[in-house]
Design a protein around this motif. Structure first.
Motif, PDB file in Angstrom:
ATOM      1  N   ALA A  66      -8.401  16.507   4.980  1.00  0.00           N
ATOM      2  CA  ALA A  66      -7.268  16.006   5.741  1.00  0.00           C
ATOM      3  C   ALA A  66      -6.314  17.133   6.067  1.00  0.00           C
ATOM      4  O   ALA A  66      -6.591  18.288   5.830  1.00  0.00           O
ATOM      5  CB  ALA A  66      -6.554  14.917   4.958  1.00  0.00           C
ATOM      6  N   LEU A  67      -5.184  16.795   6.616  1.00  0.00           N
ATOM      7  CA  LEU A  67      -4.186  17.779   7.057  1.00  0.00           C
ATOM      8  C   LEU A  67      -3.872  18.745   5.916  1.00  0.00           C
ATOM      9  O   LEU A  67      -3.339  18.314   4.926  1.00  0.00           O
ATOM     10  CB  LEU A  67      -2.928  17.019   7.433  1.00  0.00           C
ATOM     11  CG  LEU A  67      -2.016  17.586   8.487  1.00  0.00           C
ATOM     12  CD1 LEU A  67      -2.660  17.405   9.858  1.00  0.00           C
ATOM     13  CD2 LEU A  67      -0.694  16.876   8.468  1.00  0.00           C
ATOM     14  N   PHE A  68      -4.095  19.948   5.940  1.00  0.00           N
ATOM     15  CA  PHE A  68      -4.890  20.702   6.877  1.00  0.00           C
ATOM     16  C   PHE A  68      -6.056  21.291   6.102  1.00  0.00           C
ATOM     17  O   PHE A  68      -5.876  22.207   5.335  1.00  0.00           O
ATOM     18  CB  PHE A  68      -4.041  21.819   7.485  1.00  0.00           C
ATOM     19  CG  PHE A  68      -3.168  21.335   8.572  1.00  0.00           C
ATOM     20  CD1 PHE A  68      -1.851  21.032   8.315  1.00  0.00           C
ATOM     21  CD2 PHE A  68      -3.662  21.147   9.832  1.00  0.00           C
ATOM     22  CE1 PHE A  68      -1.029  20.578   9.332  1.00  0.00           C
ATOM     23  CE2 PHE A  68      -2.854  20.707  10.850  1.00  0.00           C
ATOM     24  CZ  PHE A  68      -1.530  20.415  10.615  1.00  0.00           C
ATOM     25  N   GLY A  69      -7.209  20.713   6.296  1.00  0.00           N
ATOM     26  CA  GLY A  69      -8.364  21.128   5.531  1.00  0.00           C
ATOM     27  C   GLY A  69      -9.238  22.073   6.321  1.00  0.00           C
ATOM     28  O   GLY A  69      -9.042  23.267   6.311  1.00  0.00           O
ATOM     29  N   GLY A  70     -10.242  21.532   7.050  1.00  0.00           N
ATOM     30  CA  GLY A  70     -11.123  22.392   7.824  1.00  0.00           C
ATOM     31  C   GLY A  70     -10.381  22.955   9.010  1.00  0.00           C
ATOM     32  O   GLY A  70     -10.144  22.269   9.981  1.00  0.00           O
ATOM     33  N   SER A  71     -10.001  24.212   8.950  1.00  0.00           N
ATOM     34  CA  SER A  71      -9.188  24.811  10.009  1.00  0.00           C
ATOM     35  C   SER A  71      -9.729  26.154  10.448  1.00  0.00           C
ATOM     36  O   SER A  71      -8.985  27.042  10.830  1.00  0.00           O
ATOM     37  CB  SER A  71      -7.742  24.980   9.520  1.00  0.00           C
ATOM     38  OG  SER A  71      -7.230  23.791   9.000  1.00  0.00           O
ATOM     39  N   GLN A  83       0.828  -1.202   0.000  1.00  0.00           N
ATOM     40  CA  GLN A  83       0.000   0.000   0.000  1.00  0.00           C
ATOM     41  C   GLN A  83       0.861   1.250   0.000  1.00  0.00           C
ATOM     42  O   GLN A  83       2.006   1.237   0.462  1.00  0.00           O
ATOM     43  CB  GLN A  83      -0.890   0.041   1.247  1.00  0.00           C
ATOM     44  CG  GLN A  83      -2.094  -0.876   1.208  1.00  0.00           C
ATOM     45  CD  GLN A  83      -2.863  -0.782   2.502  1.00  0.00           C
ATOM     46  OE1 GLN A  83      -2.600  -1.503   3.449  1.00  0.00           O
ATOM     47  NE2 GLN A  83      -3.819   0.131   2.541  1.00  0.00           N
ATOM     48  N   CYS A  84       0.270   2.315  -0.497  1.00  0.00           N
ATOM     49  CA  CYS A  84       0.904   3.625  -0.463  1.00  0.00           C
ATOM     50  C   CYS A  84       0.581   4.295   0.875  1.00  0.00           C
ATOM     51  O   CYS A  84      -0.498   4.091   1.426  1.00  0.00           O
ATOM     52  CB  CYS A  84       0.368   4.476  -1.615  1.00  0.00           C
ATOM     53  SG  CYS A  84       0.975   6.176  -1.615  1.00  0.00           S
ATOM     54  N   THR A  85       1.513   5.085   1.387  1.00  0.00           N
ATOM     55  CA  THR A  85       1.260   5.820   2.624  1.00  0.00           C
ATOM     56  C   THR A  85       1.403   7.326   2.432  1.00  0.00           C
ATOM     57  O   THR A  85       1.597   8.064   3.391  1.00  0.00           O
ATOM     58  CB  THR A  85       2.224   5.361   3.738  1.00  0.00           C
ATOM     59  OG1 THR A  85       3.576   5.575   3.308  1.00  0.00           O
ATOM     60  CG2 THR A  85       2.010   3.903   4.059  1.00  0.00           C
ATOM     61  N   ALA A  86       1.297   7.794   1.202  1.00  0.00           N
ATOM     62  CA  ALA A  86       1.445   9.224   0.943  1.00  0.00           C
ATOM     63  C   ALA A  86       0.279  10.033   1.501  1.00  0.00           C
ATOM     64  O   ALA A  86       0.428  11.195   1.838  1.00  0.00           O
ATOM     65  CB  ALA A  86       1.585   9.487  -0.552  1.00  0.00           C
ATOM     66  N   CYS A  87      -0.910   9.429   1.592  1.00  0.00           N
ATOM     67  CA  CYS A  87      -2.070  10.117   2.157  1.00  0.00           C
ATOM     68  C   CYS A  87      -2.956   9.086   2.841  1.00  0.00           C
ATOM     69  O   CYS A  87      -2.736   7.876   2.701  1.00  0.00           O
ATOM     70  CB  CYS A  87      -2.820  10.888   1.068  1.00  0.00           C
ATOM     71  SG  CYS A  87      -3.992   9.899   0.113  1.00  0.00           S
ATOM     72  N   PRO A  88      -3.969   9.497   3.601  1.00  0.00           N
ATOM     73  CA  PRO A  88      -4.794   8.551   4.346  1.00  0.00           C
ATOM     74  C   PRO A  88      -5.584   7.559   3.498  1.00  0.00           C
ATOM     75  O   PRO A  88      -6.103   6.582   4.034  1.00  0.00           O
ATOM     76  CB  PRO A  88      -5.751   9.471   5.132  1.00  0.00           C
ATOM     77  CG  PRO A  88      -4.994  10.726   5.302  1.00  0.00           C
ATOM     78  CD  PRO A  88      -4.235  10.896   4.012  1.00  0.00           C
TER      79      PRO A  88
END
Length: 721
Positions: free
Chosen positions: A329-334, A48-53
């Protein structure tokens, strides 16, 4: 104002392909085909890739012990038979020249010395046990990247030490989204069935900006079938090339738009059919009376007629229509109103009747069968230390845990692939929290800003160098992904998270918590999902049954979708979602101030991808580290494309190259969240851009506990002027 856009090639994908070729990387990639499978069958391993969730599944093909080709799994709904540029870039992680080769201990002078593994584990384990004995398990905390093995092994280690304080860094900013959705529906996420949708309104696209190949394909299918795809954001994202139109909303005002849409949809009679599954609807209807399209237009900058038209078209297209809050995701709703935005979106989608129907939005149900497997956390008496101050935060607030470390309440901190010093607001404050924590441990394959502040740094195997626990992803087409070891560790002294957690448990005298190995635990988790470990290993991605509409059981206190929340009211909000102002606004500060927004890019996901050589080459070639500024605002300030400007506020000042464009609203400027690396051992990312987080104070969203990275105001002036 609506700005139509033309169909064109997905900009970031083409840029990524060109830059990957220019970088000289040996790694190649393509969609699966019989010819490829036949040529490489003997060397293929599923991982699997771990670049994003999303953690897309893919087959890795090896030549002479190194990864030579990666092919996205066709069954994985995110990969859809290929990978994005991030996936190709991160597949080179094992070969990075910046890998840490030995366990490190910080000396009194601030430098690091190499120490043997036995010594490192013994020292750390003993100190963790001493903290537990002296201050209790609640004085220990961990933040992980959220990947399956790191999350479950670290969480179990903490619970064995009597601590419930294990948090996921990968969704820090989406904590408000998950928590707001949970307050309304009991579920923490959902996924849109783009391919069959008739209409989707996507909020916050440019804060996410990383659509996976499966999403791209589904959006293309929807457009081809005549669906209306509306992107709503302060900045037009590259992914808007997949949409019908872009609505440039003022940053931080999406909530106003959604409240007006809900009011209009109710006026069209949608509440009558939805009321059976909703409680407190009459209370919310009364609260919505003041949120007319004209009011919303004055707040968010989109015309009242456009808002009325959106509402009418959504109602007409329902139930194959919804509002997509994206996964933020990091950093979306902030923003200071993101949690309430999520509540309002959840209720509006319920009015549309879109849950778990074709073309609607599918709820992502938790894997309840994993609650009793060997890797599940142990029962502890202590309560999450962030719960009292941030009671609405599902899974707790890792940002507040760092504040508690700064204040001394948390004395032991384990950080697994969590570069909090680089990514959270006010890096100087976070750095001090980590540096002064009596026991701080970074588990990471490369030195980062966070690792530099820790007392111990433990070299970690990258994902492809060890077996992993399975993940379940997707809601429209849920799948189980299983990742096996692809290559031998490039760094002989590196250890997996499972090995490190087990070693620390033994040193802290809680070894019984890990009386299993990864393979046995993975087999147990596969069986709980109805498949075998051997079968899952062979195919990599196994399809699971989606949650059907008739099977939805709302996991709320009332068993309904709750329009009114007692918990939200107790936390200082109104019982039903109503308008909440952003924490700060440019208008309040006067002329010349802009909101500094941030988010991911199509070829980057947080700081973990910034130091990947191919992705750094893309960023440099296409100047992705530039500051975006509205053309009219730039003209008024005497700024033109390519100028070097100074962005400044009371917290920081820095020079950066500017990109002048019509594709951002006038009151906002934008910097990606990946750049401004300040550790000279990250040689690929060194010198790229400015760190957006430097300009933000360490503020958290009330009740929800997410960092307010986009509640930041700056001035922008031409350098030397």
């Amino acid at each position: 104002m609506t700005q139509p856009i033309t169909r064109r090639t997905f900009v970031a994908a083409s840029a990524a392909g060109a830059a990957l070729a220019a970088s000289g990387a040996a790694l190649t990639g393509c969609a699966s085909s019989p010819a490829v499978d036949k040529a490489y069958a003997a060397e293929a391993v599923n991982t699997q890739c771990t670049a994003c969730p999303n953690q897309c599944g893919y087959a890795a093909y090896t030549v002479d012990g190194s990864i030579d080709k990666v092919v996205g799994n066709a069954v994985d709904p995110h990969a859809a038979g290929t990978l994005c540029a991030r996936g190709y870039g991160m597949a080179t992680a094992a070969a990075s020249a910046d890998r840490i080769e030995n366990p490190l201990r910080r000396t009194d002078s601030g430098s690091f010395e190499a120490i043997p593994w036995d010594e490192a584990l013994a020292e750390i384990g003993q100190k963790l046990a001493e903290i537990k004995a002296g201050k209790g398990g609640e004085a220990l905390a961990a933040i992980t990247d959220g990947t399956s093995t790191a999350d479950r092994y670290t969480t179990r280690l903490l619970s064995a030490l009597g601590s419930p304080n294990a948090y996921v860094n990968a969704t820090t900013a989406s904590a408000s989204v998950a928590s707001g959705l949970a307050q309304a529906t009991g579920f923490t996420s959902y996924e849109v069935d783009y391919a069959q949708a008739k209409m989707v309104v996507i909020l916050g696209a440019s804060t996410v900006e990383i659509p996976d190949p499966g999403t791209v394909a589904a959006l293309e299918a929807a457009r081809a079938a005549g669906a209306r795809i509306v992107m709503v954001d302060s900045r037009m994202p590259a992914a808007a090339s997949l949409a019908s139109e872009w609505l440039p909303v003022r940053a931080g005002t999406d909530l106003a738009l959604v409240l007006a849409l809900a009011r209009c949809i109710i006026e069209r009679g949608a509440d009558a059919e939805a009321s059976g599954s909703m409680s407190g609807l009459d209370e919310w209807k009364s609260a919505l009376e003041e949120y007319t399209p004209a009011w919303a237009a004055s707040v968010c900058g989109i015309g009242a007629d456009v808002i009325e038209g959106l509402a009418g078209d959504l109602a007409k297209a329902a139930p194959a229509a919804c509002i997509d809050l994206s996964w933020m995701a990091l950093f979306g709703g902030s923003y200071g109103n993101t949690g309430e935005l999520a509540r309002a979106v959840a209720l509006t989608n319920t009015l549309l009747g879109c849950w778990n129907v074709p073309g609607g939005a599918y709820l992502a149900a938790p894997v309840a069968a994993w609650d009793a497997v060997s890797t599940a956390p142990l029962a502890v008496e202590a309560v999450d230390v962030t719960a009292e101050s941030y009671p609405l935060a599902v899974g707790g607030s890792p940002a507040y845990a760092l504040r508690l470390a700064h204040e001394g309440a948390i004395a032991g901190l384990i950080l697994v692939d969590a570069n909090v010093v680089a990514e959270y607001p006010d890096p100087a404050y976070v750095k001090e929290a980590v540096e002064t924590c009596p026991v701080s441990v970074a588990v990471t394959p490369e030195m980062t800003e966070t690792a530099r502040c820790c007392r111990y740094v433990l070299p970690e195997k990258v994902w492809s160098e060890s077996d992993q626990l399975p993940t379940v992803t997707g809601a429209v087409h849920p799948v189980l992904n299983l990742s096996s070891q692809v290559i031998e560790p490039v760094v002989p002294e590196a250890r997996s998270v499972a090995e490190i957690a087990s070693g620390l448990a033994q040193a802290a005298d809680v070894a019984d918590a890990f009386n299993f190995d990864v393979a046995a635990a993975a087999a147990e988790m596969c069986e709980a999902c109805g498949c075998t470990y051997e079968g899952a290993s062979a195919v990599g991605t196994t399809s699971l049954e989606p949650l059907a509409a008739e099977a939805i059981v709302w996991p709320t206190a009332s068993g309904t979708v709750e329009c009114a929340s007692a918990a939200c009211e107790a936390a200082g909000y109104t019982a039903t979602p109503t308008w909440v102002e952003p924490t700060v606004t440019p208008d309040a500060l006067g002329y010349g101030y802009y909101r500094l927004t941030t988010g991911n890019q199509a070829v980057q996901a947080a700081t973990k991808t910034a130091n990947a050589a191919p992705l750094a080459a893309i960023a440099e070639q296409y100047e992705l580290d530039s500051l975006w500024m509205n053309a009219q605002a730039a003209a008024e300030a005497g700024i033109v494309e390519g100028d070097k400007v100074i962005i400044e506020n009371e917290y920081a000042s820095a020079p950066v190259r500017v990109h002048v464009t019509e594709l951002i609203e006038p009151a906002a400027v934008y910097l990606a969240s990946h750049y401004g690396v300040e550790d000279d051992e990250q040689t690929q990312a060194d010198g790229l851009g400015v760190r957006q987080a430097r300009f933000a104070t360490f503020g958290l969203e009330p009740g929800y506990g997410a960092p307010l990275l986009q509640e930041t105001m700056v001035t922008v002036g031409k350098a030397g002027a």
